[in-house]
Design an enzyme around this catalytic site. Structure first.
Site, PDB file in Angstrom:
ATOM      1  N   LYS A  24      54.742  95.940  -7.643  1.00 37.16           N
ATOM      2  CA  LYS A  24      55.859  96.378  -7.818  1.00 37.16           C
ATOM      3  C   LYS A  24      56.772  96.285  -8.749  1.00 37.16           C
ATOM      4  CE  LYS A  24      58.867  94.121  -4.773  1.00 37.16           C
ATOM      5  NZ  LYS A  24      59.837  92.428  -4.067  1.00 37.16           N
TER       6      LYS A  24
ATOM      7  N   GLY B 248      67.195  87.835  -0.263  1.00 34.80           N
ATOM      8  CA  GLY B 248      67.694  86.662  -0.411  1.00 34.80           C
ATOM      9  C   GLY B 248      68.841  86.095   0.626  1.00 34.80           C
TER      10      GLY B 248
ATOM     11  N   ALA C 278      62.875  92.369   1.522  1.00 41.72           N
ATOM     12  CA  ALA C 278      64.243  92.369   1.464  1.00 41.72           C
ATOM     13  C   ALA C 278      64.611  91.140   2.843  1.00 41.72           C
ATOM     14  CB  ALA C 278      64.783  92.667   0.296  1.00 41.72           C
ATOM     15  N   GLY C 279      65.490  90.740   2.775  1.00 40.54           N
ATOM     16  CA  GLY C 279      66.356  90.060   3.947  1.00 40.54           C
ATOM     17  C   GLY C 279      66.283  89.841   5.567  1.00 40.54           C
TER      18      GLY C 279
ATOM     19  N   ASN D 183      59.722  86.296   0.268  1.00 39.11           N
ATOM     20  CA  ASN D 183      59.738  85.251  -0.592  1.00 39.11           C
ATOM     21  C   ASN D 183      60.765  83.964   0.176  1.00 39.11           C
ATOM     22  OD1 ASN D 183      59.678  84.565  -3.978  1.00 39.11           O
ATOM     23  ND2 ASN D 183      59.219  83.244  -2.516  1.00 39.11           N
ATOM     24  N   THR D 184      62.138  84.533  -0.093  1.00 46.55           N
ATOM     25  CA  THR D 184      63.332  83.544   0.293  1.00 46.55           C
ATOM     26  C   THR D 184      62.877  82.777   1.704  1.00 46.55           C
ATOM     27  OG1 THR D 184      64.706  84.641  -1.296  1.00 46.55           O
ATOM     28  CG2 THR D 184      65.589  82.984   0.238  1.00 46.55           C
TER      29      THR D 184
END
Length: 264
Positions: free
Chosen positions: A101, A162, A188-189, A210-211
């Protein structure tokens, strides 16, 4: 129904990809990944030990390559040069592993992608035989350029890394999906399960996060929720939702044969 996610010639049952950072310890990391049902897991080479630090515990001890498809990423890289160097190291550490990635960030505050450096790195990596899944902006023109370079998946942001803000521009995601043939994976987001479901309902091929899991009050429970959300969103997309009809109510049950209330 045979509905697999196909990336770089390999098929996967799960359309949820998860990161391995930000957990309190390896025990929680393992439990959350298992609850998510993910088969592809990202590893930040600059922040995770996968053998480069022999005196420290290795992430591969709890998440072995025999069970998961590892996706080394270039989190923390702000130039094409650094990103390419990082993934060359990953290939050495993982015995020639080529699925990676790529992300090249523009600044440390927003973590917004630097698409110029991303394109430069993608060209180098594809030429060297890497199978590149690429984090990028939600610009459909850039997405098409990255596909033309040879990237095997386009990974546009939903909102900033994040941030947990969810999908801020669904229209651009749809434009990207209309223009590229490789898988489009929202990256993301995402903040909660409904964000993941919406991404899948739009027709995205998968979601990476992830977050949203690691920063939840109960990460393992959230991982399970994300698994269900991705599955439900995909099923809803395949089923085809009813059309929206403004000011056009219709009964939910058949009107034929209704008993009249008129007096005889």
């Amino acid at each position: 129904m045979n509905d697999k996610l196909l990336i770089a010639g390999k098929s996967y049952n799960s359309r949820l990809l998860v990161g391995t950072g930000k957990y309190k310890d390896f025990t929680e990391t393992k439990a959350a990944v298992e609850a998510s049902g993910a088969e592809i897991i990202t590893i930040a080479i600059r922040r995770s030990n996968i053998g480069q630090n022999p005196n420290e515990p290795s992430l591969l001890e709890i998440l072995p390559p025999s069970k998961y498809t590892l996706l080394p990423n270039t989190a923390g890289c702000f130039s094409a040069e650094d990103a390419v160097r990082t993934l060359r190291l990953a290939r050495e550490l993982l015995d020639g592993h080529t699925l990676v990635k790529l992300e090249v960030l523009g600044d440390p505050q927003s973590l917004y992608p630097n698409v110029i450096e991303t394109i430069a790195a993608a060209k180098t990596l594809v030429a060297e035989g890497f199978q590149v899944m690429v984090y990028t902006s939600d610009d459909p023109i850039v997405a098409k350029q990255l596909e033309d370079i040879g990237c095997v998946a386009i990974m546009p942001l939903a909102s900033l890394i994040g941030s947990g803000m969810g999908i801020l521009n669904p229209w651009n995601l749809q434009l990207i999906m209309e223009r590229v043939q490789v898988p489009v994976i929202v990256d993301a987001g995402v903040g909660t399960a409904s964000d993941a479901a919406i991404a899948m309902e739009l027709g995205c091929h998968g979601v990476l996060m992830n977050t949203a899991i690691a920063a939840a009050q109960r990460p393992v429970l959230m991982a399970g929720a994300m698994k269900q959300a991705v599955e439900a969103g995909r099923s809803a997309y395949l089923a085809g939702r009813m059309p929206k009809k403004l000011y056009s109510a219709s009964p939910s049950s058949p009107a034929a044969g209704i008993i009249s209330s008129a007096r005889s």
